[in-house]
Motif scaffolding. Structure first.
Motif, PDB file in Angstrom:
ATOM      1  N   HIS A  20       0.996  -1.173  -0.002  1.00  0.00           N
ATOM      2  CA  HIS A  20      -0.100  -0.046   0.222  1.00  0.00           C
ATOM      3  C   HIS A  20       1.017   1.108   0.064  1.00  0.00           C
ATOM      4  O   HIS A  20       1.774   1.262   0.900  1.00  0.00           O
ATOM      5  N   ILE A  21       0.728   2.131  -1.024  1.00  0.00           N
ATOM      6  CA  ILE A  21       1.644   3.203  -1.131  1.00  0.00           C
ATOM      7  C   ILE A  21       0.862   4.393  -1.058  1.00  0.00           C
ATOM      8  O   ILE A  21      -0.177   4.569  -1.823  1.00  0.00           O
ATOM      9  N   LYS A  22       1.093   5.437  -0.102  1.00  0.00           N
ATOM     10  CA  LYS A  22       0.545   6.877   0.068  1.00  0.00           C
ATOM     11  C   LYS A  22       0.989   7.581  -1.302  1.00  0.00           C
ATOM     12  O   LYS A  22       2.254   7.639  -1.340  1.00  0.00           O
ATOM     13  N   ILE A  23       0.148   7.896  -1.973  1.00  0.00           N
ATOM     14  CA  ILE A  23       0.842   8.942  -3.123  1.00  0.00           C
ATOM     15  C   ILE A  23       0.184  10.488  -2.685  1.00  0.00           C
ATOM     16  O   ILE A  23      -0.927  10.808  -2.510  1.00  0.00           O
ATOM     17  N   VAL A  24       1.155  11.587  -2.839  1.00  0.00           N
ATOM     18  CA  VAL A  24       0.932  12.862  -2.461  1.00  0.00           C
ATOM     19  C   VAL A  24       1.358  13.587  -3.882  1.00  0.00           C
ATOM     20  O   VAL A  24       2.396  13.447  -4.197  1.00  0.00           O
ATOM     21  N   GLU A  25       0.428  14.283  -4.227  1.00  0.00           N
ATOM     22  CA  GLU A  25       0.521  14.986  -5.364  1.00  0.00           C
ATOM     23  C   GLU A  25       1.200  16.396  -5.111  1.00  0.00           C
ATOM     24  O   GLU A  25       0.680  17.112  -4.083  1.00  0.00           O
ATOM     25  N   LEU A  26       2.343  16.868  -5.768  1.00  0.00           N
ATOM     26  CA  LEU A  26       3.038  17.915  -5.431  1.00  0.00           C
ATOM     27  C   LEU A  26       3.004  18.736  -6.782  1.00  0.00           C
ATOM     28  O   LEU A  26       2.745  18.129  -7.828  1.00  0.00           O
ATOM     29  N   GLU A  27       3.712  19.891  -6.680  1.00  0.00           N
ATOM     30  CA  GLU A  27       3.697  20.572  -7.895  1.00  0.00           C
ATOM     31  C   GLU A  27       5.193  21.366  -8.011  1.00  0.00           C
ATOM     32  O   GLU A  27       5.535  21.649  -7.238  1.00  0.00           O
ATOM     33  N   THR A  28       5.924  21.144  -9.154  1.00  0.00           N
ATOM     34  CA  THR A  28       7.221  21.992  -9.416  1.00  0.00           C
ATOM     35  C   THR A  28       6.758  23.689  -9.399  1.00  0.00           C
ATOM     36  O   THR A  28       5.501  23.909  -9.513  1.00  0.00           O
ATOM     37  N   SER A  29       7.562  24.476  -9.307  1.00  0.00           N
ATOM     38  CA  SER A  29       7.456  26.028  -9.490  1.00  0.00           C
ATOM     39  C   SER A  29       6.792  26.282 -10.526  1.00  0.00           C
ATOM     40  O   SER A  29       6.046  27.419 -10.804  1.00  0.00           O
ATOM     41  N   ASP A  30       6.922  25.657 -11.637  1.00  0.00           N
ATOM     42  CA  ASP A  30       6.370  25.730 -12.800  1.00  0.00           C
ATOM     43  C   ASP A  30       4.757  25.248 -13.049  1.00  0.00           C
ATOM     44  O   ASP A  30       4.358  25.209 -14.082  1.00  0.00           O
ATOM     45  N   GLY A  31       4.497  24.464 -12.079  1.00  0.00           N
ATOM     46  CA  GLY A  31       2.957  24.066 -12.006  1.00  0.00           C
ATOM     47  C   GLY A  31       2.664  22.572 -12.598  1.00  0.00           C
ATOM     48  O   GLY A  31       1.712  22.119 -12.611  1.00  0.00           O
ATOM     49  N   VAL A  32       3.881  21.794 -12.848  1.00  0.00           N
ATOM     50  CA  VAL A  32       3.887  20.521 -13.311  1.00  0.00           C
ATOM     51  C   VAL A  32       3.652  19.434 -12.168  1.00  0.00           C
ATOM     52  O   VAL A  32       4.574  19.543 -11.317  1.00  0.00           O
ATOM     53  N   PRO A  33       2.652  18.825 -12.191  1.00  0.00           N
ATOM     54  CA  PRO A  33       2.639  17.826 -10.867  1.00  0.00           C
ATOM     55  C   PRO A  33       3.592  16.734 -11.103  1.00  0.00           C
ATOM     56  O   PRO A  33       4.172  16.350 -12.132  1.00  0.00           O
ATOM     57  N   CYS A  37       6.020   9.237  -3.223  1.00  0.00           N
ATOM     58  CA  CYS A  37       5.246   7.774  -2.973  1.00  0.00           C
ATOM     59  C   CYS A  37       5.916   7.446  -1.607  1.00  0.00           C
ATOM     60  O   CYS A  37       7.139   7.385  -1.202  1.00  0.00           O
ATOM     61  N   VAL A  38       4.814   7.378  -0.693  1.00  0.00           N
ATOM     62  CA  VAL A  38       5.303   6.812   0.717  1.00  0.00           C
ATOM     63  C   VAL A  38       4.730   5.621   1.214  1.00  0.00           C
ATOM     64  O   VAL A  38       3.812   5.266   1.109  1.00  0.00           O
ATOM     65  N   ILE A  39       5.744   4.572   1.787  1.00  0.00           N
ATOM     66  CA  ILE A  39       5.289   3.729   2.528  1.00  0.00           C
ATOM     67  C   ILE A  39       5.722   3.803   3.960  1.00  0.00           C
ATOM     68  O   ILE A  39       6.629   3.890   4.285  1.00  0.00           O
ATOM     69  N   GLY A  40       4.686   3.808   4.796  1.00  0.00           N
ATOM     70  CA  GLY A  40       4.823   4.067   6.178  1.00  0.00           C
ATOM     71  C   GLY A  40       4.916   5.454   6.378  1.00  0.00           C
ATOM     72  O   GLY A  40       4.199   6.264   5.948  1.00  0.00           O
ATOM     73  N   GLU A  41       6.127   5.956   6.941  1.00  0.00           N
ATOM     74  CA  GLU A  41       6.653   7.112   7.055  1.00  0.00           C
ATOM     75  C   GLU A  41       7.741   7.434   6.259  1.00  0.00           C
ATOM     76  O   GLU A  41       8.470   8.584   6.409  1.00  0.00           O
TER      77      GLU A  41
END
Length: 81
Positions: A20-33, A37-41
């Motif tokens: 099970h992988i937690k996915i967190v969507e982030l953006e670069t400074s130019d807006g590209v997502p 990918c996080v497992i546990g902490e």
């Protein structure tokens, strides 16, 4: 108006084990997502869908096949129906 980062979970096979992988969507400074990918902490990788259509790992030690699998699962979550 700035939206908060999206978070969701996917399942991918890493080292012959389903994780099970937690996915967190982030953006670069130019807006590209890109996606953390996080497992546990522990963050195991960051990936993004490049303009030429392939999922690439920005950093981490996952195989190309695993990166592609994670990318395909992310695409299912972020692509509107």
């Amino acid at each position: 108006m700035e939206s908060s980062n999206k978070e969701f979970y996917i399942i991918a096979e890493i080292d012959q084990q389903k994780k099970h992988i937690k996915i967190v969507e982030l953006e670069t400074s130019d807006g590209v997502p890109y996606y953390s990918c996080v497992i546990g902490e522990k963050e195991i990788s960051q990936v993004r869908n490049e303009t030429y259509g392939n999922w690439e790992q920005l950093w981490g030690n996952l195989s190309k096949e695993v990166v592609e699998q994670i990318g395909n699962e992310i695409a299912k979550q972020v692509t509107p129906p």
